[in-house]
Design a protein around this motif. Structure first.
Motif, PDB file in Angstrom:
ATOM      1  N   HIS A 160       0.845  -1.179   0.000  1.00 34.03           N
ATOM      2  CA  HIS A 160       0.000   0.000   0.000  1.00 34.03           C
ATOM      3  C   HIS A 160       0.888   1.238   0.000  1.00 34.03           C
ATOM      4  N   LEU A 161       0.694   2.111  -0.985  1.00 29.25           N
ATOM      5  CA  LEU A 161       1.618   3.226  -1.149  1.00 29.25           C
ATOM      6  C   LEU A 161       1.398   4.331  -0.118  1.00 29.25           C
ATOM      7  N   GLU A 162       0.209   4.371   0.448  1.00 32.11           N
ATOM      8  CA  GLU A 162      -0.088   5.426   1.420  1.00 32.11           C
ATOM      9  C   GLU A 162       0.752   5.231   2.689  1.00 32.11           C
ATOM     10  N   ASP A 163       0.726   4.000   3.216  1.00 35.55           N
ATOM     11  CA  ASP A 163       1.432   3.780   4.479  1.00 35.55           C
ATOM     12  C   ASP A 163       2.604   2.805   4.358  1.00 35.55           C
ATOM     13  N   GLY A 164       2.854   2.306   3.171  1.00 40.38           N
ATOM     14  CA  GLY A 164       3.992   1.397   2.990  1.00 40.38           C
ATOM     15  C   GLY A 164       3.768  -0.006   3.508  1.00 40.38           C
ATOM     16  N   GLN A 165       2.540  -0.311   3.943  1.00 43.89           N
ATOM     17  CA  GLN A 165       2.294  -1.629   4.530  1.00 43.89           C
ATOM     18  C   GLN A 165       2.077  -2.680   3.441  1.00 43.89           C
TER      19      GLN A 165
END
Ligand code: SRM
Ligand SMILES: Cc1cc2nc3c(=O)[nH]c(=O)nc-3n(C[C@H](O)[C@H](O)[C@H](O)COP(=O)(O)OP(=O)(O)OC[C@H]3O[C@@H](n4cnc5c(N)ncnc54)[C@H](O)[C@@H]3O)c2cc1C
Ligand code: SF4
Ligand code: FES
Lengths: 102, 819
Positions: free
Chosen positions: A72-77
């Motif tokens: 997930h690019l928003e939080d890097g998860q």
């Protein structure tokens, strides 16, 4: 404290694709998502260091080109069932110029 | 001070550490954990000592938890420290060197001790057991000095030890007190077959014999038997069984019988703060000696100790597999059966296959298999499930997965196994777990799957099955069944989407997703599929969507595991020239290409190229792109043919080169490989290609739908023709038909199987008009593909990377701290 640095023109990133930015020793992947939103993460998959910039963008996620981990690019998860996370960098666009915050 | 409970474990072996892993999984923060292990090594896979001894793997490779793992999980590890006393009153344990540790909960996981038969002379030098790494090392050392080994005990462990010693160059004689080897697991028929196989491998046997004395002065020199005979040996391994290691527990007053007695929650019946797991535990009268039940116990223990409520361990049924390469044995349950019992048997003496299943009310009670054990895990699962097998009984011994797949029954077996079938008995991993790790986790090697699911991580007996699952899953990962949706982004299947693209004349990937109600923005499965369908159906009116191409196709090069790329130029038909070779060599040198490799496809691979060097290299090469990365024509393999070969009946090289040029730059549902051989000796291996062409006297045989990859499929004969023009036309018609009706990522072999060779014949061979129409549509498409993708990229680069600016890195000259 923010440290905004100019990266490139938004136009220099093809839509729904990415560019790699080398800042010091760190490689960063800068993605242009739908709606001209820009996200940046370290260009290094937590699995086996795949270059994320070469992957396929799916919504706000990037699929690693080597073994298809979904990040997930928003939080890097990393999405389950895999685990991990990648460093993210805040971004902003002003007058068509992309900035990164280090 | 922290208020975590203190958990101490005695024994750093397979069952104990598994219990700790399960506890950490259930609640990583609950305990301060301390482990004492008498051995010098962190937890390793004891089971694999046999392959280590046999030289098939190494000690480093069987370590299950590196010391770093203990550190990462904040576990205090005392290696090489044997606990000498448990003081239940003080709730503490004391090691031989005086180290003490207090506990709130204690786990005893001390395993067992090998049993040494107390016959006279048993304590001589050169007499040993086979239990740990030190034993293994000692045997390897002994094999350097001594030549004759004897092993007492013809069970699993004894045979594996003997095999190891054989591999170490010793002569190995197995002495067994029964007539049948592995009599705890095999009936006399299987036991005899096993013996015959092992004798072929060089093992010697002396059965139905009791050993009465170990001979020798200081070191063993021989054995004496009850029948009066003797045997010379200078190394003796005793592998006659194990005894639960319960001395510590006994000394501190815990109730022990055969082992340390536990309840269904793995707590000792005497002291509920003390748990026991592994071979030292006795549960409902049984102390197990195989890891599968011990791992189940470990789960239950973790559940209980972390306070998740009651989950009982109810005992296990075990199955056995021998780990000697080239010998396949599987056994489970009541394999002997009582006289008059219902059973089915298959015996193939010549083929060395024997299978026996004991039934009761049409349910499997036990089984023995020798020679072909591929179905063992399936039958074992059926046995545990209590499945009614009345429908299968007439055919199941030929193969649980059906008849007629000679040589590849395993692959079909893997594919057809039910989702909940346990693949790895040791670790209770189901087929679904494995497949999920491949499909969702993107795993591509057995090693990764083992790391993720633990399958094949213990005895390795299921490694083959895991490989098959990997093969069948990877090979068909995205080849959906008839009605399955393309992926989770949509409810529509391939045919429905194609239909919509055609009737609504949709030409943009994003448009299709919005018109057809996609959930989200598509993924790596559906977007490349749609992109292909559009390009195939509307060659003149659509544009390739680069953002819907996977990395390889986007970059026109294969991405490597380190993020570099490989460059494979076309070498049409595998025929090259000195000039071309010099050009490749010069470029390879100029760009410091680390590896230059001749591929399996008759051309040259330049590996390890940096992304930014791709375009300049292509320019310098000035050769055509080899499409080695794409769902496109890969190679047309040829043999020398009638130009040179004394057997050649046809000029296969020229035809191959011509076809490769004609079919260049075409996207297909999946990659396509051709081969042309000049005569039926078939040196170009045409019969495992998508289209294989073989020259015969006066003509050519065209056969199709072959595959040499994961699941080998031989081609089926499509037709025989007289001229190269006909070969070209039919090949093109066939491939266009495949392009139009194949599903994205479906290779021609499964496609041909799905639509049927007869229907293909009717369409591309018999119906001449249709054949011509197909070829015309292909030509229309090819006309649009007028530039080589590399040349296009090079031109872009020269225009300043306008469109493909991502080849160029943006460099920001600052240091960034990584947190
Ligand atoms: C380079 C080469 C190996 C070599 O060093 O010889 C090779 C390399 C790869 N093969 Fe292959 N295959 C190569 C010949 C083959 C062959 C033999 C042949 O073509 O004669 C086969 C079996 C024949 C067949 O396909 O029917 C083969 C069957 C596969 C498969 C299994 C395909 C299948 O349908 O079962 C894969 C996996 C896939 O495609 O999903 C694969 C996938 C790969 C990939 C592309 C893995 C990947 O997805 O990144 C490898 C790329 C390595 C790289 O980064 O450069 N490769 N691969 C060969 C290239 C030939 C060429 O000149 O283009
Ligand atoms: C060569 C070989 C092949 C095998 N093959 C198979 C197979 O194919 N399939 C299968 O299922 N099983 C197989 N087994 C059996 C399997 O290895 C055991 O069932 C399993 O290891 C038992 O686990 P455990 O934790 O109970 O005991 P262990 O793994 O033996 O661990 C116990 C540990 O406790 C330590 N210890 C003992 N006392 C103390 C003390 N006082 N203080 C500190 N530490 C102590 C020991 O040193 C040992 O390291 C094989 C065993 C061997 C030796
Ligand atoms: S080149 Fe082919 S066979 Fe070799 S590792 Fe890669 S995919 Fe496997
Ligand atoms: S390296 Fe990214 S998924 Fe494997």
């Amino acid at each position: 404290m923010s440290n905004w640095i100019k990266v490139c023109q938004l136009d220099e990133i093809p839509p729904a694709q990415a560019r790699t930015v080398k800042a010091g020793d760190v490689m960063i992947a800068v993605f242009r998502l739908t709606g001209d939103r820009v996200k940046a993460v370290e260009n290094r998959c937590p699995h086996k260091h795949g270059p994320l910039a070469e992957g396929i963008i799916s919504g706000d996620d990037i699929l690693c080109p080597l073994h298809n981990w979904r990040i997930h690019l928003e939080d890097g998860q990393v999405a389950a069932p895999d685990k991990g996370c990648v460093k993210t960098y805040p971004t902003k666009i002003e007058n068509g110029v992309v900035f990164l915050d280090f | 001070m922290n208020d975590k409970k203190k958990l101490v474990m005695i024994g750093n072996g397979m069952a104990g550490v598994r219990a700790i892993e399960e506890i950490l999984k259930a609640n990583p923060d609950m305990f301060d954990i301390t482990i004492f292990g008498a051995e010098r090594y962190p937890n390793y896979n004891r089971i694999m000592l046999s392959p280590v001894l046999a030289g098939d793997t190494t000690v480093e490779d069987i370590i299950l938890n590196e010391e770093q793992w203990y550190t990462d999980n904040h576990i205090t590890l005392h290696l090489g420290k044997r606990i000498k006393e448990i003081q239940r009153g003080y709730k503490q344990v004391i090691a031989e060197d005086g180290t003490k540790a207090k506990y709130d909960n204690l786990i005893i996981a001390t395993g067992s001790n090998p049993f040494i038969i107390p016959i006279p002379g048993h304590d001589k030098e050169g007499v040993m057991a086979f239990r740990d790494i030190d034993d293994c090392d000692a045997m390897v050392e002994a094999a350097k000095k001594y030549k004759k080994a004897a092993v007492i005990g013809g069970g699993l462990l004894g045979l594996e030890a003997a095999k190891g010693l054989l591999n170490l160059g010793m002569e190995a004689t197995v002495i067994h007190d029964q007539a049948t080897l592995m009599n705890m697991q095999l009936d006399s028929i299987a036991g005899d077959m096993l013996r015959a196989d092992l004798e072929k491998q060089g093992m010697l046997f002396k059965t139905s014999t009791l050993t009465t004395e170990v001979l020798g002065e200081k070191r063993v020199t021989g054995l004496k038997f009850k029948d009066g005979s003797n045997l010379d040996c200078d190394l003796l391994i005793m592998a006659v069984g194990i005894r639960p290691n319960m001395a510590l527990a006994k000394d501190c007053g815990l109730f022990c019988n055969r082992g340390i007695v536990v309840n269904d929650y793995m707590q000792t019946v005497t002291d509920s703060s003390i748990y026991t797991v592994g071979e030292c535990a006795e549960h409902r009268g049984i102390a197990y000696g195989l890891v599968a039940p011990l791992f189940e116990q470990a789960k239950v223990l973790a559940h209980m100790i972390t306070g998740q409520g009651l989950k009982a361990y109810e005992g296990s049924v075990v199955s056995t597999k021998l780990k000697i390469s080239g010998v396949d044995v599987f056994s489970a349950g009541d394999f002997m059966g009582t006289p008059g019992v219902d059973m089915i048997e298959l015996m193939d003496k010549v083929g060395g296959v024997y299978k026996k299943i004991i039934l009761e009310d049409d349910k499997i009670k036990g089984l023995v298999m020798f020679g072909d054990t591929a179905d063992g895990p399936t039958f074992f699962q059926w046995m545990q499930d209590g499945k009614d097998v009345s429908e299968q009984r007439s055919t199941m011994l030929f193969s649980a997965s059906g008849l007629g797949d000679s040589g590849h029954s395993g692959i079909d077996l893997a594919a057809e196994m039910a989702d909940d079938t346990v693949v790895c008995g040791c670790n209770g991993v189901t087929k679904k777990d494995v497949v999920d790790s491949i499909v969702k986790g993107g795993l591509t090697t057995r090693k990764e799957i083992t790391a993720c699911t633990k399958a094949a991580g213990s005895c390795g007996g299921c490694a083959g099955l895991v490989d098959q699952l990997l093969a069948s899953t990877l090979g068909t990962a995205f080849v959906e069944s008839e009605h399955d949706p393309i992926c989770a982004c949509t409810d529509l299947n391939h045919e429905q989407v194609k239909e919509q693209i055609k009737t609504k004349k949709l030409t943009l990937v994003r448009e299709i997703m919005s018109v057809l109600g996609w959930k989200g923005e598509g993924c790596q499965v559906c977007r490349p599929a749609i992109n292909y369908y559009i390009g195939m159906m509307w060659p003149e009116d659509s544009q390739d969507d680069r953002s819907s191409r996977i990395a390889n196709e986007k970059m026109h090069a294969n991405i490597q595991k380190d993020g570099t790329f490989s460059v494979i130029p076309r070498i049409y038909g595998g025929e090259t020239t000195p000039d071309e070779l010099m050009k490749i060599a010069t470029v390879a040198k100029k760009y410091n290409v680390p590896t230059v490799k001749i591929t399996g496809g008759q051309r040259i691979d330049l590996l390890g190229v940096k992304k930014e060097d791709l375009a300049p290299m292509w320019k310098d090469l000035g050769m055509n792109c080899g499409y080695a990365y794409g769902k496109a024509l890969r190679t047309v393999k040829t043999c020398v043919g009638s130009n040179w070969c004394r057997f050649g009946t046809q000029d296969s090289t020229s035809l191959g080169i011509h076809l490769e040029k004609e079919l260049d730059r075409i996207w297909f549902p999946a990659k396509v490989k051709l081969a042309v051989s000049g005569c039926p000796r078939n040196c170009a291996e045409a019969t495992i290609k998508d289209v294989g062409i073989v020259g015969v006297e006066g003509g050519w045989e065209i056969s199709t739908g072959g595959n040499g990859g994961v699941h080998v499929v031989a081609t089926e004969l499509l037709c025989i023709v007289h001229t190269t023009q006909e070969v070209e036309e039919i090949t093109k018609a066939y491939l266009q038909h495949y392009r139009e009706t194949g599903r994205h990522n479906e290779r021609s072999a499964p496609w041909q199987k799905r639509v049927g060779l007869e229907s293909i014949k009717a369409i591309v061979v018999d119906d001449l008009n249709n054949r011509k129409a197909l070829v015309a549509r292909l030509h229309l498409y090819v006309a649009q593909q007028d530039t080589d993708p590399w040349a296009e990229r090079v031109a872009d680069a020269e225009k300043g990377y306008q469109q493909f600016s991502e080849y160029k890195q943006i460099v920001i000259p600052i240091e960034v701290e990584l947190s």
